[in-house]
Design an enzyme around this catalytic site. Structure first.
Site, mmCIF file in Angstrom:
data_model
loop_
_atom_site.group_PDB
_atom_site.id
_atom_site.type_symbol
_atom_site.label_atom_id
_atom_site.label_comp_id
_atom_site.label_asym_id
_atom_site.label_seq_id
_atom_site.Cartn_x
_atom_site.Cartn_y
_atom_site.Cartn_z
ATOM 1 N N ARG A 1 0.849 -1.203 0.000
ATOM 2 C CA ARG A 1 0.000 0.000 0.000
ATOM 3 C C ARG A 1 0.877 1.243 0.000
ATOM 4 N NH1 ARG A 1 1.763 1.928 4.012
ATOM 5 N NH2 ARG A 1 0.633 3.834 3.659
ATOM 6 N N GLY A 2 0.211 2.409 -0.162
ATOM 7 C CA GLY A 2 0.951 3.662 -0.299
ATOM 8 C C GLY A 2 1.112 3.948 -1.782
ATOM 9 N N ALA A 3 0.907 5.223 -2.161
ATOM 10 C CA ALA A 3 0.803 5.546 -3.588
ATOM 11 C C ALA A 3 2.018 5.103 -4.419
ATOM 12 C CB ALA A 3 0.525 7.038 -3.744
ATOM 13 N N ASP B 1 -2.028 11.055 -2.387
ATOM 14 C CA ASP B 1 -2.347 9.990 -3.346
ATOM 15 C C ASP B 1 -2.613 10.539 -4.735
ATOM 16 O OD1 ASP B 1 -2.980 8.742 -0.576
ATOM 17 O OD2 ASP B 1 -2.684 7.111 -1.994
HETATM 18 O O1 MRU Z 1 -4.698 3.509 1.938
HETATM 19 P P1 MRU Z 1 -3.214 3.682 1.922
HETATM 20 O O2 MRU Z 1 -2.551 3.178 3.158
HETATM 21 O O3 MRU Z 1 -2.584 3.154 0.672
HETATM 22 O O4 MRU Z 1 -3.036 5.257 1.917
HETATM 23 C C1 MRU Z 1 -1.749 5.781 1.904
HETATM 24 C C2 MRU Z 1 -1.724 7.250 2.048
HETATM 25 O O5 MRU Z 1 -2.739 7.903 2.139
HETATM 26 C C3 MRU Z 1 -0.395 7.900 1.977
HETATM 27 O O6 MRU Z 1 -0.354 9.065 2.742
HETATM 28 C C4 MRU Z 1 -0.116 8.254 0.500
HETATM 29 O O7 MRU Z 1 -0.231 7.122 -0.309
HETATM 30 C C5 MRU Z 1 1.205 8.837 0.313
HETATM 31 S S1 MRU Z 1 2.397 7.570 0.552
HETATM 32 C C6 MRU Z 1 3.868 8.054 0.262
#
Ligand code: MRU
Length: 336
Positions: free
Chosen positions: A51-53, A230
């Site tokens: 997970r994470g963008a 994101d």
């Molecule tokens: O639902 P997630 O855990 O994938 O959400 C992640 C986030 O909202 C992060 O802040 C975003 O992806 C930036 S990560 C470098």
């Protein structure tokens, strides 16, 4: 970054498989999960095992490379992977980057080119996050107390992180820092993942309940807020983990600078404003349950938007791999 003295990325390609650090099991278990086909990759993204963008962007890129290697139709893989999570722009960037590399190629060469393109995309993403750290660390003075939301660290980004990258750089430059970590209901990425990352790096921090940030801001115990994103729209509005918007409003009310850290792969100039950003709605059981324990009464309904949109007027600056920009400058600096 280092885990028990060994360098890891959160996702990589090895021997015809994608390997990812299993983010569902952390912080109590450190395990590498192998993704062997498109279905595995799609499930890992949907369930947030990865997970994470930026991390799902690179996983999407490797997903196309994996499908190509297995002789599958990359267009079908693209369709499946694009339908996993709608909000993070990086996922679509990663997939498109590898798909573009396959255009006009003979069938027999496609797998090699796809893997090279995915590796290039991953390496560039790591470089961008490192640069974000260099630029963003200039904002962090000695004895700074920083608030962050969700997990925008190296787990979310292959390496270094976005919001946490300036914090890691400042620590390496010898500055004393303290991080307030929003626990980030319902999936608790702050409590579970950001805290684990900061412990590994020896960075002093405290996990706080999501509704505690205003208290610490009003008491002048937070000097700066840094969050990830994101998707960033053309006008500088941005989507990030649910709860970001209220932190931005609170920061403005309390005169605290509020920064967004994101690589250019998160910027989507085709979205004119934040209103156009698709917001993922996740299963209501993520709200009903904490771990295996149901906390709401049987029969109760829940709503679970995974992200919210923060208008550009609350953003002091956007920390990118190029430099730190005002939200209104983004559209002039980045061309796609
Ligand atoms: O639902 P997630 O855990 O994938 O959400 C992640 C986030 O909202 C992060 O802040 C975003 O992806 C930036 S990560 C470098």
């Amino acid at each position: 970054m280092l885990v028990n003295g060994n360098h890891y990325r959160s996702v990589w390609f090895e021997k015809d498989k994608i390997k990812v650090i299993n983010q569902i099991l952390l912080p109590h278990k450190f395990e590498i999960t192998e993704l062997k086909n498109t279905e595995d990759v799609a499930n890992a993204i949907k369930t947030m095992l990865v997970r994470g963008a930026p991390a799902i962007g690179v996983t999407g890129a490797y997903g196309i490379a994996l499908a190509t290697k297995k002789g599958e139709d990359p267009n079908e893989a693209k369709e499946t992977l694009q339908n996993t999570r709608p909000t993070a722009n990086d996922l679509f960037r990663g997939i498109d980057h590898v798909m573009d590399s396959l255009k006009n190629l003979e069938l027999s060469h496609k797998d090699l080119y796809a893997l090279k393109a995915a590796n290039d995309y991953a390496n560039r993403s790591v470089e961008a996050c490192k640069k974000i750290g260099e630029h963003g660390s200039k904002l962090i003075k000695d004895d700074s107390r920083i608030l962050t939301h969700c997990n925008a660290g190296w787990l979310a980004c292959v390496d270094w992180g976005t919001a946490l990258s300036p914090i890691y750089a400042a620590k390496r430059q010898g500055r004393r820092i303290f991080v307030y970590v929003d626990e980030t209901r319902p999936r608790l990425q702050g409590a579970k993942l950001t805290s684990w990352e900061l412990l590994n790096e020896g960075i002093p921090h405290a996990v706080i309940a999501d509704n505690a940030a205003g208290h610490f801001m009003r008491k002048k115990e937070i000097d700066i807020v840094i969050v990830g994103a994101d998707r960033i729209a053309k006008n500088g509005d941005f989507a990030n983990k649910i709860g970001t918007y209220e932190k931005a409003v609170l920061a403005k009310e309390n005169g605290i600078p509020f920064y967004v850290a994101a690589p250019s792969s998160t910027i989507d100039l085709s979205c004119e404003t934040g209103e156009k950003i698709p917001i993922e709605e996740r299963d209501e059981n993520e709200v009903h349950f904490i771990g295996r324990e149901r906390i709401t009464p049987e029969g109760a309904k829940a709503k679970n938007p995974a992200f919210d949109v923060t208008p550009a007027k609350f953003v002091t600056g956007i920390i990118t791999e190029k430099e730190i920009f005002k939200p209104e400058e983004i559209a002039k600096v980045f061309k796609r």
